[in-house]
Design a protein around this motif. Structure first.
Motif, PDB file in Angstrom:
ATOM      1  N   PHE A  50      33.976   2.127 121.152  1.00  0.00           N
ATOM      2  CA  PHE A  50      32.822   2.895 120.660  1.00  0.00           C
ATOM      3  C   PHE A  50      33.149   3.447 119.277  1.00  0.00           C
ATOM      4  O   PHE A  50      34.177   4.089 119.104  1.00  0.00           O
ATOM      5  N   ILE A  51      32.310   3.180 118.287  1.00  0.00           N
ATOM      6  CA  ILE A  51      32.555   3.795 116.970  1.00  0.00           C
ATOM      7  C   ILE A  51      31.264   4.359 116.370  1.00  0.00           C
ATOM      8  O   ILE A  51      30.178   3.889 116.647  1.00  0.00           O
ATOM      9  N   ASP A  52      31.437   5.405 115.566  1.00  0.00           N
ATOM     10  CA  ASP A  52      30.295   5.970 114.859  1.00  0.00           C
ATOM     11  C   ASP A  52      29.853   4.964 113.801  1.00  0.00           C
ATOM     12  O   ASP A  52      30.674   4.279 113.203  1.00  0.00           O
ATOM     13  N   ARG A  55      29.212   4.703 110.558  1.00  0.00           N
ATOM     14  CA  ARG A  55      29.306   5.307 109.225  1.00  0.00           C
ATOM     15  C   ARG A  55      30.403   4.597 108.427  1.00  0.00           C
ATOM     16  O   ARG A  55      31.283   3.978 109.025  1.00  0.00           O
ATOM     17  N   ARG A 112      34.515   3.427 109.227  1.00  0.00           N
ATOM     18  CA  ARG A 112      34.992   3.479 110.610  1.00  0.00           C
ATOM     19  C   ARG A 112      35.603   2.159 111.071  1.00  0.00           C
ATOM     20  O   ARG A 112      36.607   2.143 111.778  1.00  0.00           O
ATOM     21  N   GLU A 133      25.430  -2.675 116.136  1.00  0.00           N
ATOM     22  CA  GLU A 133      25.042  -1.302 115.851  1.00  0.00           C
ATOM     23  C   GLU A 133      23.798  -0.918 116.654  1.00  0.00           C
ATOM     24  O   GLU A 133      22.950  -1.754 116.943  1.00  0.00           O
ATOM     25  N   ALA A 134      23.740   0.351 117.017  1.00  0.00           N
ATOM     26  CA  ALA A 134      22.558   0.879 117.707  1.00  0.00           C
ATOM     27  C   ALA A 134      22.295   2.251 117.125  1.00  0.00           C
ATOM     28  O   ALA A 134      22.773   3.255 117.632  1.00  0.00           O
ATOM     29  N   GLU A 138      22.823   5.418 115.355  1.00  0.00           N
ATOM     30  CA  GLU A 138      23.909   6.188 114.758  1.00  0.00           C
ATOM     31  C   GLU A 138      25.278   5.844 115.310  1.00  0.00           C
ATOM     32  O   GLU A 138      26.276   6.358 114.859  1.00  0.00           O
ATOM     33  N   PHE A 139      25.290   4.972 116.323  1.00  0.00           N
ATOM     34  CA  PHE A 139      26.600   4.537 116.804  1.00  0.00           C
ATOM     35  C   PHE A 139      26.697   3.023 116.823  1.00  0.00           C
ATOM     36  O   PHE A 139      25.715   2.312 116.602  1.00  0.00           O
ATOM     37  N   LEU A 149      29.305  -0.552 118.333  1.00  0.00           N
ATOM     38  CA  LEU A 149      30.217  -1.037 119.341  1.00  0.00           C
ATOM     39  C   LEU A 149      31.002  -2.180 118.727  1.00  0.00           C
ATOM     40  O   LEU A 149      30.421  -3.052 118.083  1.00  0.00           O
TER      41      LEU A 149
END
Lengths: 137, 426
Positions: free
Chosen positions: A8-10, A12, A15, A37-38, A40-41, A43
């Motif tokens: 799981f990554i933010d 931005r 990262r 991406e989904a 604001e976060f 995968l």
């Protein structure tokens, strides 16, 4: 079946670089990677040459991750082969949740990573049609 | 101290004595509380004895939900309002016919203080309903003889059309709604010259001087702060005069004191700083004695240039508890935590962020632990939506939810800062 690590990554800047550095700087090679991406976060799904070590590194970095099993298929690097595999699965009413593919060092071969809703059945039908299933990549 | 002030305080003392006796006789819980504190009505001889009376808290009111603290038979009650609070049990406030009349009178005085007359057209864009804002200003404006346009809140484009076409002179709403009206006007190229607005009465939320400037410029009016609490009646407890130097509280209806965090009185001869404590002097259905508002401010009887002989409270500078007021809704961080904790693995690390774009917005950041992490995007989005849904059910307020990586929420001295309020500087 191939082991895959999902992280799981933010969503931005920087990262992904940080994540890859954690793994790469400690001598673990990422063999395949998918970034989704989904909002604001995001995968990251990846397959490495040393999953145990990669997970130890992620744990140490305090990241949320999960190990899972996906289907690795070796296929011909030519038009129509992905469609063929997808058809075999759809004929058996197996749903593909996600997939990513990449070419390999083996000439004229590509690797397809699949997440399906029924892994055992998928292996069975693919083997029946002579598709080679990978244990690792 | 000024002679008239002394006189006013003396008559406040008289009303207090009467009210304490009335409360003792008619509200069993008040009687019990006073007995426990070792006070009898005859011990209260004037204003100087007020500190003998035990405090009343929001918890006391909630504990007696819904009818436990009514001083009159139910057939004397003609109206109920309820606090916007969402901490499980609402605070229900009853009104007799006389209470409604007094409340209208207080709001009439507030409107007069800001310069409104029977020639004005007052658009009430506060919500109407259980919330006191809409009906409070409505009755006040009608009593003044002004023409009321009861638009209630929402449907902002229509509100702008009414402001323009019906030549509204006086607007009453929350400050954030006023700002929203002005932003929407700007976006739709509605010039303030096409409006007839002179003044606005804005309350139910705390707002800063910067926000006042933005509203005044955006709507072309003079903005006044109005203070009130459901527990005391609703809007109309205090109003700014044209000096814009504090809010006058009506001394014939309320005694205002200040206390420190320990509950010690900090106002002497009516001057002090701290948490505001109110005692009603004329309420029939539910008088309140020394109600702790948790609002931090100050009080002064210093003569005001406007000439009104009513003491002033400063603008509210904060809260003595951790309650947040978001779009007029009371939100306790503990309520949010409760919701998060119901979901396995969710509540350990979270942060509540309140910001104000035009309207207040509430965002909750939740760290995604290994326990809740899923390889499936749709499952993560489902989780996000589930948190949103449950928060909405708890707060009646839409909340933005953001899933973040573990460790992203700062933990100064090992403990996470749970609430960040970014509205302070606006």
């Amino acid at each position: 079946m191939v082991e895959q690590i999902s992280v799981f990554i933010d969503n931005r800047p920087g990262r992904l670089a940080e994540l890859c550095n954690i793994i790469g700087r400690n001598g673990v090679d990422i063999r395949a990677l998918q970034l989704v991406e989904a909002g604001e976060f995001g995968l990251v799904r990846m397959i490495t040459d040393n999953n145990e070590k990669a997970m130890a590194l992620l744990k140490n970095a305090g990241m949320s991750f999960r190990k899972g099993e996906v289907l690795g298929v070796l296929m011909e690097d030519k038009p129509g082969s992905l469609g063929l595999i997808a058809s075999i699965l759809s004929d058996a009413s197996i749903n593909i949740e996600y997939a990513y593919a990449f070419i390999t060092k083996i000439e004229k071969k590509a690797i397809l990573i699949l997440k399906v809703n029924d892994l055992e059945k998928a292996i069975k039908v693919l083997k029946l049609k002579g598709v080679s299933i990978l244990e690792n990549i | 101290m000024h002679k008239t002030v002394e006189e006013i305080r003396k008559s406040q003392g008289k009303l207090l004595v009467k009210n304490v006796k009335y409360s003792w006789d008619n509200i069993p819980y008040y009687k019990q509380k006073m007995k426990e504190a070792g006070v009898k009505p005859e011990d209260i001889k004037g204003l100087e004895d007020i500190s003998k009376i035990p405090f009343l808290s929001k918890a006391d009111l909630r504990h007696h939900y819904p009818y436990g603290l009514i001083a009159t038979p139910l057939d004397k009650v003609v109206r109920f309002h309820s606090s916007s609070g969402t901490t499980g049990v609402p605070t229900v406030v009853p009104y007799t016919k006389k209470d409604i009349e007094n409340w209208a009178e207080l709001n009439k005085r507030c409107l007069e203080t800001v310069g409104a007359t029977n020639k004005d057209i007052v658009q009430v864009s506060y919500g109407y309903g259980l919330f006191t804002g809409g009906l409070g200003l409505h009755y006040g404006a009608e009593r003044l003889g002004a023409a009321v346009i009861p638009t209630s809140s929402g449907n902002t484009m229509k509100q702008i059309k009414i402001l323009k076409d019906m030549k509204t002179t006086t607007l009453a709403c929350t400050p954030s709604y006023a700002l929203m009206l002005s932003e929407l006007m700007k976006a739709n190229d509605v010039k303030i010259e096409t409006l007839s607005l002179k003044r606005g009465v804005f309350g139910a939320e705390s707002w800063s001087e910067n926000m006042r400037k933005r509203i005044e410029k955006g709507l072309g009016l003079e903005a006044f702060d109005i203070y009130g609490l459901t527990e005391l009646c609703g809007p109309g407890v205090g109003i700014e005069c044209s000096e814009h130097n504090g809010l006058h509280t009506w001394s014939d209806h309320f005694i205002v004191e200040t206390i420190d965090s320990e509950g010690n009185k900090t106002d002497f001869d009516g001057e002090g700083k701290g948490e505001l404590v109110f005692t009603t002097l004329q309420r029939e259905a539910m008088p309140v004695l020394r109600y702790r508002t948790k609002d931090l401010s100050s009080v002064t009887w210093e003569e005001c240039a406007c000439g009104l002989p009513h003491p002033r409270i400063g603008r509210i500078t904060g809260r003595s508890d951790d309650m947040l007021i978001v779009r007029g809704v009371n939100v306790f961080p503990s309520q949010i935590e409760e919701v998060l904790m119901e979901l396995k693995g969710v509540g350990d690390h979270y942060q509540i962020i309140v910001d104000r774009d035009i309207l207040d917005c509430l965002m909750v950041k939740v760290e995604v632990t290994n326990e809740i992490f899923s390889d499936s995007i749709s499952e993560l989005i489902t989780l996000e939506n589930e948190i949103k849904k449950r928060l909405f059910e708890m707060l009646s307020l839409s909340v933005e939810v953001e899933l973040v990586e573990p460790g992203q929420i700062p933990r100064p001295e090992g403990k996470a800062k749970r609430v960040v309020d970014l509205r302070k500087d606006m």
